[in-house]
Design a protein around this motif. Sequence first.
Motif, PDB file in Angstrom:
ATOM      1  N   GLN A  15     -39.399 -17.528  -9.144  1.00 47.59           N
ATOM      2  CA  GLN A  15     -39.019 -16.133  -9.332  1.00 47.59           C
ATOM      3  C   GLN A  15     -38.324 -15.900 -10.671  1.00 47.59           C
ATOM      4  OE1 GLN A  15     -36.752 -15.439  -5.797  1.00 47.59           O
ATOM      5  NE2 GLN A  15     -38.578 -15.173  -4.524  1.00 47.59           N
ATOM      6  N   LYS A  16     -37.389 -16.789 -10.997  1.00 48.18           N
ATOM      7  CA  LYS A  16     -36.607 -16.592 -12.224  1.00 48.18           C
ATOM      8  C   LYS A  16     -37.312 -17.117 -13.471  1.00 48.18           C
ATOM      9  CE  LYS A  16     -31.931 -16.517 -10.228  1.00 48.18           C
ATOM     10  NZ  LYS A  16     -30.680 -17.287 -10.020  1.00 48.18           N
ATOM     11  N   LYS A  17     -38.393 -17.872 -13.260  1.00 53.40           N
ATOM     12  CA  LYS A  17     -39.071 -18.547 -14.373  1.00 53.40           C
ATOM     13  C   LYS A  17     -38.064 -19.352 -15.210  1.00 53.40           C
ATOM     14  CE  LYS A  17     -42.754 -15.027 -14.746  1.00 53.40           C
ATOM     15  NZ  LYS A  17     -42.748 -14.970 -13.281  1.00 53.40           N
ATOM     16  N   SER A  18     -37.241 -20.050 -14.501  1.00 52.21           N
ATOM     17  CA  SER A  18     -36.201 -20.858 -15.142  1.00 52.21           C
ATOM     18  C   SER A  18     -35.902 -22.063 -14.274  1.00 52.21           C
ATOM     19  CB  SER A  18     -34.918 -20.022 -15.302  1.00 52.21           C
ATOM     20  OG  SER A  18     -33.825 -20.860 -15.655  1.00 52.21           O
ATOM     21  N   PHE A  19     -35.582 -23.170 -14.906  1.00 57.86           N
ATOM     22  CA  PHE A  19     -35.081 -24.334 -14.161  1.00 57.86           C
ATOM     23  C   PHE A  19     -33.821 -24.853 -14.854  1.00 57.86           C
ATOM     24  CE2 PHE A  19     -37.554 -27.009 -17.148  1.00 57.86           C
ATOM     25  CZ  PHE A  19     -38.617 -26.153 -17.455  1.00 57.86           C
ATOM     26  N   LEU A  20     -33.037 -23.873 -15.312  1.00 56.25           N
ATOM     27  CA  LEU A  20     -31.805 -24.166 -16.037  1.00 56.25           C
ATOM     28  C   LEU A  20     -30.624 -24.350 -15.088  1.00 56.25           C
ATOM     29  CD1 LEU A  20     -30.189 -24.294 -18.727  1.00 56.25           C
ATOM     30  CD2 LEU A  20     -30.048 -21.781 -18.640  1.00 56.25           C
ATOM     31  N   ALA A  35     -18.670 -14.783 -23.219  1.00 55.33           N
ATOM     32  CA  ALA A  35     -19.644 -14.674 -22.128  1.00 55.33           C
ATOM     33  C   ALA A  35     -20.986 -14.166 -22.668  1.00 55.33           C
ATOM     34  CB  ALA A  35     -19.115 -13.745 -21.037  1.00 55.33           C
ATOM     35  N   GLN A  36     -20.910 -13.199 -23.573  1.00 51.85           N
ATOM     36  CA  GLN A  36     -22.130 -12.655 -24.189  1.00 51.85           C
ATOM     37  C   GLN A  36     -22.861 -13.749 -24.974  1.00 51.85           C
ATOM     38  OE1 GLN A  36     -23.727  -9.937 -23.736  1.00 51.85           O
ATOM     39  NE2 GLN A  36     -25.267 -10.470 -25.295  1.00 51.85           N
ATOM     40  N   LYS A  37     -22.102 -14.550 -25.729  1.00 48.69           N
ATOM     41  CA  LYS A  37     -22.713 -15.638 -26.516  1.00 48.69           C
ATOM     42  C   LYS A  37     -23.283 -16.714 -25.593  1.00 48.69           C
ATOM     43  CE  LYS A  37     -21.901 -14.152 -30.690  1.00 48.69           C
ATOM     44  NZ  LYS A  37     -23.033 -13.628 -31.496  1.00 48.69           N
ATOM     45  N   ALA A  38     -22.596 -16.968 -24.486  1.00 49.73           N
ATOM     46  CA  ALA A  38     -23.120 -17.929 -23.514  1.00 49.73           C
ATOM     47  C   ALA A  38     -24.453 -17.423 -22.967  1.00 49.73           C
ATOM     48  CB  ALA A  38     -22.120 -18.127 -22.373  1.00 49.73           C
ATOM     49  N   ARG A  39     -24.513 -16.120 -22.682  1.00 49.49           N
ATOM     50  CA  ARG A  39     -25.759 -15.524 -22.194  1.00 49.49           C
ATOM     51  C   ARG A  39     -26.886 -15.714 -23.216  1.00 49.49           C
ATOM     52  NH1 ARG A  39     -28.070 -12.344 -18.470  1.00 49.49           N
ATOM     53  NH2 ARG A  39     -29.937 -11.264 -19.240  1.00 49.49           N
ATOM     54  N   GLU A  40     -26.552 -15.487 -24.484  1.00 45.50           N
ATOM     55  CA  GLU A  40     -27.578 -15.626 -25.529  1.00 45.50           C
ATOM     56  C   GLU A  40     -28.133 -17.044 -25.576  1.00 45.50           C
ATOM     57  OE1 GLU A  40     -25.949 -14.129 -29.227  1.00 45.50           O
ATOM     58  OE2 GLU A  40     -25.434 -12.210 -28.276  1.00 45.50           O
ATOM     59  N   GLU A  41     -27.249 -18.034 -25.467  1.00 43.48           N
ATOM     60  CA  GLU A  41     -27.707 -19.435 -25.486  1.00 43.48           C
ATOM     61  C   GLU A  41     -28.527 -19.760 -24.241  1.00 43.48           C
ATOM     62  OE1 GLU A  41     -27.587 -21.587 -28.009  1.00 43.48           O
ATOM     63  OE2 GLU A  41     -26.703 -19.908 -29.125  1.00 43.48           O
ATOM     64  N   ALA A  42     -28.057 -19.278 -23.085  1.00 41.85           N
ATOM     65  CA  ALA A  42     -28.794 -19.510 -21.840  1.00 41.85           C
ATOM     66  C   ALA A  42     -30.168 -18.839 -21.907  1.00 41.85           C
ATOM     67  CB  ALA A  42     -28.002 -18.977 -20.648  1.00 41.85           C
ATOM     68  N   LEU A  43     -30.188 -17.647 -22.499  1.00 45.99           N
ATOM     69  CA  LEU A  43     -31.445 -16.905 -22.605  1.00 45.99           C
ATOM     70  C   LEU A  43     -32.467 -17.654 -23.463  1.00 45.99           C
ATOM     71  CD1 LEU A  43     -32.925 -14.275 -21.822  1.00 45.99           C
ATOM     72  CD2 LEU A  43     -31.986 -13.212 -23.879  1.00 45.99           C
ATOM     73  N   LYS A  44     -32.005 -18.244 -24.562  1.00 49.17           N
ATOM     74  CA  LYS A  44     -32.905 -19.034 -25.423  1.00 49.17           C
ATOM     75  C   LYS A  44     -33.586 -20.126 -24.608  1.00 49.17           C
ATOM     76  CE  LYS A  44     -30.198 -18.738 -29.647  1.00 49.17           C
ATOM     77  NZ  LYS A  44     -29.239 -19.507 -30.455  1.00 49.17           N
ATOM     78  N   LEU A  45     -32.780 -20.859 -23.844  1.00 50.77           N
ATOM     79  CA  LEU A  45     -33.335 -21.955 -23.038  1.00 50.77           C
ATOM     80  C   LEU A  45     -34.256 -21.417 -21.944  1.00 50.77           C
ATOM     81  CD1 LEU A  45     -30.334 -24.417 -22.656  1.00 50.77           C
ATOM     82  CD2 LEU A  45     -32.620 -25.033 -23.431  1.00 50.77           C
ATOM     83  N   LYS A  46     -33.825 -20.322 -21.303  1.00 47.08           N
ATOM     84  CA  LYS A  46     -34.620 -19.740 -20.230  1.00 47.08           C
ATOM     85  C   LYS A  46     -35.979 -19.276 -20.765  1.00 47.08           C
ATOM     86  CE  LYS A  46     -36.354 -16.160 -18.169  1.00 47.08           C
ATOM     87  NZ  LYS A  46     -36.435 -15.542 -16.864  1.00 47.08           N
ATOM     88  N   LEU A  91     -30.339 -16.012 -15.278  1.00 49.26           N
ATOM     89  CA  LEU A  91     -31.096 -16.865 -16.209  1.00 49.26           C
ATOM     90  C   LEU A  91     -31.182 -18.318 -15.744  1.00 49.26           C
ATOM     91  CD1 LEU A  91     -29.441 -15.613 -19.532  1.00 49.26           C
ATOM     92  CD2 LEU A  91     -31.571 -14.786 -18.465  1.00 49.26           C
ATOM     93  N   CYS A  92     -30.325 -18.706 -14.814  1.00 49.68           N
ATOM     94  CA  CYS A  92     -30.278 -20.099 -14.372  1.00 49.68           C
ATOM     95  C   CYS A  92     -30.514 -20.167 -12.867  1.00 49.68           C
ATOM     96  CB  CYS A  92     -28.942 -20.728 -14.744  1.00 49.68           C
ATOM     97  SG  CYS A  92     -27.545 -20.041 -13.835  1.00 49.68           S
ATOM     98  N   VAL A  93     -30.804 -21.363 -12.392  1.00 52.24           N
ATOM     99  CA  VAL A  93     -31.009 -21.539 -10.951  1.00 52.24           C
ATOM    100  C   VAL A  93     -29.907 -22.393 -10.333  1.00 52.24           C
ATOM    101  CG1 VAL A  93     -33.512 -21.248 -11.072  1.00 52.24           C
ATOM    102  CG2 VAL A  93     -32.521 -23.562 -11.305  1.00 52.24           C
ATOM    103  N   SER A  94     -29.029 -22.927 -11.177  1.00 51.81           N
ATOM    104  CA  SER A  94     -28.040 -23.870 -10.666  1.00 51.81           C
ATOM    105  C   SER A  94     -26.774 -23.860 -11.523  1.00 51.81           C
ATOM    106  CB  SER A  94     -28.655 -25.278 -10.661  1.00 51.81           C
ATOM    107  OG  SER A  94     -27.744 -26.238 -10.216  1.00 51.81           O
ATOM    108  N   TYR A  95     -25.627 -24.045 -10.857  1.00 54.34           N
ATOM    109  CA  TYR A  95     -24.382 -24.300 -11.580  1.00 54.34           C
ATOM    110  C   TYR A  95     -23.857 -25.659 -11.154  1.00 54.34           C
ATOM    111  CZ  TYR A  95     -24.220 -19.427 -13.108  1.00 54.34           C
ATOM    112  OH  TYR A  95     -24.518 -18.222 -13.692  1.00 54.34           O
TER     113      TYR A  95
END
Lengths: 273, 273
Positions: B12-17, B251-262, B53-57
Amino acid sequence: MTTQQLIQQIQQKKSFLCIGLDVDLTKIPQHLLELEDPIFEFNKAIIDATHDLCVSYKPNTAFYEAYGIKGLQSLQKTIDYINQNHPEIFTIADAKRGDIGNTSTMYAKAFLEDLNFDSVTVAPYMGKDSVEPFLAFKNKHTILLALTSNEGAFDFQTKVSEGKELYKTVIETSKSWKNSENLMYVVGATKADYFTEIRKIVPDSFLLVPGVGAQGGSLQEVCKLGMNKNVGLLINSSRGIIYASNGIDFAQKAREEALKLKLEMALILKSIN
Amino acid sequence: MTTQQLIQQIQQKKSFLCIGLDVDLTKIPQHLLELEDPIFEFNKAIIDATHDLCVSYKPNTAFYEAYGIKGLQSLQKTIDYINQNHPEIFTIADAKRGDIGNTSTMYAKAFLEDLNFDSVTVAPYMGKDSVEPFLAFKNKHTILLALTSNEGAFDFQTKVSEGKELYKTVIETSKSWKNSENLMYVVGATKADYFTEIRKIVPDSFLLVPGVGAQGGSLQEVCKLGMNKNVGLLINSSRGIIYASNGIDFAQKAREEALKLKLEMALILKSIN
């Protein structure tokens, strides 16, 4: 605590007994459960009754983590109580931690600085950079799992590579790590024959020995093969001592069991001097 | 959480981050330090900004234990916050525990029942009876250290016995343990070539992969060699995401980095379908 101070304590007390404080609320006397902190009250009574017979206490952190924040408070109170009232006692956080470098530093600080244990047990699987952060603490000790006392020890620890069992490779390799003089090793009593081999690799190191008593290891046998000129052994007993009775006489019964082991140890020490 | 639910979430999320919540008070934005629980506030902001953006913490427990009882409270609040607000997220307690049987049960209860994580990382050195207690929990997962991403991984994990490296022996042996269907494995990204060999042994298992980014592993390479028909990978990034900025925009910058990987992950998933 320095290794020399530990050795002196052993000589003075004529004991190399370590008591494992693995407190399970389902096993302790019922009347303690009415108190605000049953785990600490149990430990305090055991410590008051046995501190002259043993040289070390070893709380296994799992038993405290299992009770969440309350459990951690009990652990903190227990180590503080020992440090304040019996500073001569060598304390071991049986935590079996190990992680990548900066993360291991976090664990090392938590146990060796904040909680102020004298030592912590560490798992070797992740290698040098997972253990060295623990070794960096002065007059603190890292007790590396070598050969454990459980059945699963034979799954990987005795696998032979380049003519050598893994546990021997672990011990040998660890000798080259920075501040390796702060290392001790866990070696289970259930395999007394292995002590001969281990003493060839680390003649001078202290070995923490679980598995005497409840798990079937023989004290005589372990001492015969594992002792060095400074004794070099800490023999752990947990359940056999702390759960000797679950009545109101539990501390007295724990003392009796500890005394049996201590007297056996005193005899062994006498026989070699 | 069932493995099937994890797979659905990935689709669904098209992510395995997986995002590692390794909170170090010396690295987080200064303005958070004035709040009552800076660790939780930091995590909450990161979770709010990245949960789609992620599936796991994956909180590493060392970072919480380092702050004692306050740290454990922050961990509790963090896992509760995730479970209440984002129950679809697969949670990992990166604890690297492992002890003899009844003691491992204590750890398993602490992480899988009381804190209610979906999974916990476990060290294999003590073998079968140290890991099986974790496997007994239904719809919970045990992530066994196989080949880690640090330098020390080569000290013991790649030692060859009977023609096989230790990490392969660990994975193969673990397949025979009770409830082994609840196993996943830690395999570092820094050694992408190893994925080919590992997939021969566990074609269907999920692999938790640290070491992409900060530690130098290549996402493309890992996916090429390590992915299976259900994706079968959880790629962890910690510092690269959560410490992308230490200003008020963290938090915004973290989102940007997570988004790149996603987005990179979504492209990879598209290319194989």
